[in-house]
Write an enzyme that holds these catalytic residues in place. Structure first.
Site, short mmCIF file in Angstrom:
data_model
loop_
_atom_site.label_atom_id
_atom_site.label_comp_id
_atom_site.label_asym_id
_atom_site.label_seq_id
_atom_site.Cartn_x
_atom_site.Cartn_y
_atom_site.Cartn_z
N THR A 86 18.16 -28.45 -131.58
CA THR A 86 17.53 -28.00 -132.54
C THR A 86 17.85 -27.05 -133.00
OG1 THR A 86 16.37 -27.82 -130.71
CG2 THR A 86 15.22 -29.32 -130.84
N GLU A 155 22.17 -20.98 -119.04
CA GLU A 155 23.56 -21.18 -119.30
C GLU A 155 24.50 -20.21 -118.13
OE1 GLU A 155 25.53 -21.18 -123.21
OE2 GLU A 155 23.66 -22.63 -123.96
N LYS A 207 7.70 -24.04 -123.80
CA LYS A 207 8.37 -23.24 -123.90
C LYS A 207 9.12 -22.13 -124.97
CE LYS A 207 12.86 -23.19 -123.91
NZ LYS A 207 13.84 -22.43 -122.78
N LEU A 253 15.44 -6.22 -118.83
CA LEU A 253 14.80 -5.56 -118.72
C LEU A 253 16.40 -4.58 -118.93
CD1 LEU A 253 11.84 -3.72 -117.39
CD2 LEU A 253 11.82 -4.98 -119.46
N HIS A 254 17.37 -5.20 -119.46
CA HIS A 254 19.06 -4.82 -119.66
C HIS A 254 18.82 -4.06 -121.20
CE1 HIS A 254 19.87 -5.45 -115.42
NE2 HIS A 254 18.64 -6.46 -115.82
N ALA A 255 19.69 -3.36 -121.22
CA ALA A 255 19.50 -2.55 -122.49
C ALA A 255 21.24 -2.81 -123.12
CB ALA A 255 19.46 -0.65 -123.05
N CYS A 263 19.83 -19.91 -127.51
CA CYS A 263 18.19 -20.13 -128.02
C CYS A 263 16.83 -19.28 -128.46
CB CYS A 263 17.55 -20.57 -125.82
SG CYS A 263 18.94 -21.87 -125.33
P1 NAD Z 1 24.35 -28.68 -128.24
O1 NAD Z 1 24.54 -28.22 -129.11
O2 NAD Z 1 25.07 -28.08 -126.78
O3 NAD Z 1 24.83 -29.86 -127.74
C1 NAD Z 1 23.67 -30.96 -128.18
C2 NAD Z 1 24.39 -32.93 -127.43
O4 NAD Z 1 23.43 -33.38 -128.72
C3 NAD Z 1 25.43 -32.88 -129.20
O5 NAD Z 1 26.19 -33.21 -127.92
C4 NAD Z 1 26.15 -33.54 -129.57
O6 NAD Z 1 26.64 -33.99 -130.79
C5 NAD Z 1 24.47 -34.82 -129.69
N1 NAD Z 1 23.66 -35.29 -130.60
C6 NAD Z 1 23.42 -34.73 -132.00
N2 NAD Z 1 22.99 -35.92 -132.31
C7 NAD Z 1 22.76 -36.96 -131.47
C8 NAD Z 1 22.58 -38.32 -131.43
N3 NAD Z 1 21.89 -38.73 -132.79
N4 NAD Z 1 22.51 -39.10 -130.25
C9 NAD Z 1 23.73 -38.89 -129.12
N5 NAD Z 1 23.75 -37.81 -129.37
C10 NAD Z 1 23.33 -36.23 -130.04
O7 NAD Z 1 23.24 -28.34 -127.41
P2 NAD Z 1 21.89 -27.64 -126.11
O8 NAD Z 1 22.62 -26.21 -126.03
O9 NAD Z 1 22.66 -28.23 -124.99
O10 NAD Z 1 20.73 -27.58 -126.46
C11 NAD Z 1 19.83 -28.96 -126.53
C12 NAD Z 1 18.40 -28.30 -127.09
O11 NAD Z 1 18.23 -27.81 -124.82
C13 NAD Z 1 18.33 -27.49 -127.62
O12 NAD Z 1 17.00 -27.79 -128.66
C14 NAD Z 1 17.81 -26.00 -127.08
O13 NAD Z 1 17.09 -25.33 -127.33
C15 NAD Z 1 17.63 -26.41 -126.02
N6 NAD Z 1 17.34 -25.47 -124.32
C16 NAD Z 1 19.01 -25.13 -124.32
C17 NAD Z 1 19.27 -23.91 -123.68
C18 NAD Z 1 20.35 -23.93 -123.47
O14 NAD Z 1 20.82 -22.82 -122.68
N7 NAD Z 1 21.45 -23.61 -124.03
C19 NAD Z 1 18.71 -24.09 -122.62
C20 NAD Z 1 16.85 -24.42 -122.48
C21 NAD Z 1 17.06 -25.87 -123.51
#
Ligand code: NAD
Length: 436
Positions: A86, A155, A207, A253-255, A263
């Site tokens: 997103t 991550e 969230k 709290l890490h500068a 995100c």
């Molecule tokens: P990302 O971009 O790594 O992965 C998204 C995946 O979705 C891609 O592999 C893409 O090919 C696939 N995709 C897109 N459209 C599709 C469709 N129509 N059908 C099937 N697959 C499709 O994204 P991410 O980092 O995993 O984040 C995903 C969500 O989780 C986001 O909303 C993000 O804000 C949230 N989030 C991410 C993290 C993080 O640390 N990355 C942590 C918490 C929440």
């Protein structure tokens, strides 16, 4: 129970794999055929510690499969997780096109009752729209529920975060959906994980509220660091002194060079935009975003000042490129602003990152020289810039570093090194919010 996870990015792949590890049968779906092919071939498209082994184990035991055919994933699943990206749209709002696409496809393909779970970070009201789209695209009326189950993993420690979360948030409006969600997460009940069960809108908001608050902590301590520099105080000690107060807490709290990643930047922008759409200015978050933007430029000025005010003709050894250690994710990494600014001012950048180079190459100027290791990056450098605090940079062989470098300047954007030790080594050491 059979479940389906749509999207095999950082969140979807970890979610699917961890649910398989907890004994569920999981089909992961992605429309990126190359990623699915890699996974079927036993390769993992992202770098996340421990993930490859867990995928191998669960695929081998038959609980984890991959497909690019959504119908195949949805048909047998009781719960379908939407974990697609997103990203930030042009106006700052979350771009929900991938979520809508998946909702439409789920509507078209479902043949029996499903719980559709939004795991992607989405603004309040998305659950209702997902439900409307599914209903619109069904061939005949089939009952379903839409729930919100935002993800809080980080991550770099995603598996641990998924398996031992601080809390699980579930937004659901029907008892059946709540029961299925509790059942899915039942192994975590045994670990006494707190569950927050609420309505869909509140879960969606939790969230954004969490990420906006964490980003606020980071911008707060970064501004504090800038003030510490002006008055000769040490921000690390200030943060320690603050963090020991349990009402404040020591985390975040890490500068440093400001928050980045996939995100915080987009989620702060999205919540600010959501508020604006309601005629409300979220003043704190607007300021947090502006402080973060400026902090990167504060780092550029710091590096320039360390080199006498001008980096023209200077060689910089940049250690780390990713927005944090233990990931290959370059999205919104501070290095994407700091390095081009320095190069624009005439610096040559020699960079090393343990996992981020493949993703960094197309995002950074093509003149960046990518190196095989830290010491190779230091070759002929006037200054070493520590950009990301990968563990391997914490204990450099300083004799080897000094032998390789032509200058003596170290700019530590993560406050990893001890100023006294750096001085002992005869290095000109600059960090963030600590006396030089
Ligand atoms: P990302 O971009 O790594 O992965 C998204 C995946 O979705 C891609 O592999 C893409 O090919 C696939 N995709 C897109 N459209 C599709 C469709 N129509 N059908 C099937 N697959 C499709 O994204 P991410 O980092 O995993 O984040 C995903 C969500 O989780 C986001 O909303 C993000 O804000 C949230 N989030 C991410 C993290 C993080 O640390 N990355 C942590 C918490 C929440």
């Amino acid at each position: 129970m059979n479940i389906c996870v749509v999207g095999v990015g950082y969140v979807g792949l970890v979610t699917g794999t961890c649910f398989a590890e907890l004994g569920l049968n999981v089909t992961c779906v992605d429309n990126d055929a190359a990623k699915i092919k890699m996974l079927k071939d036993g390769k993992v498209p992202i770098y996340e510690p421990g993930l490859e082994e867990m995928i191998k184990k669960n695929s081998g035991e038959g609980r984890l499969t991959f497909t690019s055919d959504l119908r195949e994933g949805v048909s047998n699943a009781l719960a379908v997780f939407i974990a697609v990206g997103t990203p930030q749209g042009d106006d700052g709002a979350a771009d929900l096109q991938y979520v809508w696409e998946v909702a439409r496809s789920i509507g078209e393909t479902m043949e029996d009752y499903k719980v559709v779970v939004t795991k992607s970070t989405v603004p309040v009201g998305t659950g209702q729209k997902v439900a409307a789209l599914i209903r619109e695209h069904q061939k005949r009326p089939i009952p379903f529920d839409v729930t919100s189950n935002p993800e809080f993993l980080r991550e770099g420690s995603a598996i641990e975060d998924f398996m031992r979360p601080n809390r699980v948030v579930v937004g659901a409006d029907s008892d059946q959906a709540k029961a299925i969600m509790k059942d899915l997460y039942s192994p975590l009940y045994l670990l006494e994980t707190p569950f927050v069960i609420t309505n869909v809108e509140t879960a969606e908001m939790i969230k954004y509220a969490s990420n906006a608050f964490l980003a606020t902590k980071i911008s707060f301590i970064n501004e504090m660091a800038n003030i510490c520099e002006l008055v000769g105080a040490d921000v690390n000690v200030v943060a320690k002194g603050m963090g020991l107060d349990r009402r404040i807490g020591s985390k975040f709290l890490h500068a440093g060079p400001g928050y980045g990643g996939s995100c915080f930047p987009k989620d702060t922008a999205a919540i600010a935009r959501l508020a604006k759409e309601q005629g409300y200015t979220f003043q704190i978050v607007e300021a947090v975003m502006e402080v973060n933007r400026c902090q990167r430029l504060v780092m550029v000025d710091k590096i320039k000042a360390a080199l006498g005010g001008d980096v023209k003709g200077k060689v910089l050894a940049c250690l780390g490129l990713t927005f944090k250690p233990n990931t290959d994710d370059m999205r919104d990494s501070p290095s994407l602003v700091i390095l081009p600014e320095l190069m624009q001012a005439g610096a040559t950048v020699r960079a090393f990152d343990p996992a981020g180079v493949t993703m960094a190459r197309p995002m950074l100027p093509k003149e960046v020289i990518y190196c095989d290791n830290s010491y190779h990056a230091c070759q002929g450098a006037d200054a070493l810039v520590l950009m990301t605090e990968w563990n391997q940079f914490r204990n450099l062989d300083w004799a080897r570093v000094q032998e390789a470098m032509r200058g003596k300047v170290v700019v530590d954007l993560r406050n990893v090194y001890q100023p006294a030790r750096m001085n002992e080594l005869g290095l000109s050491y600059y960090s963030v919010g600590r006396p030089s």
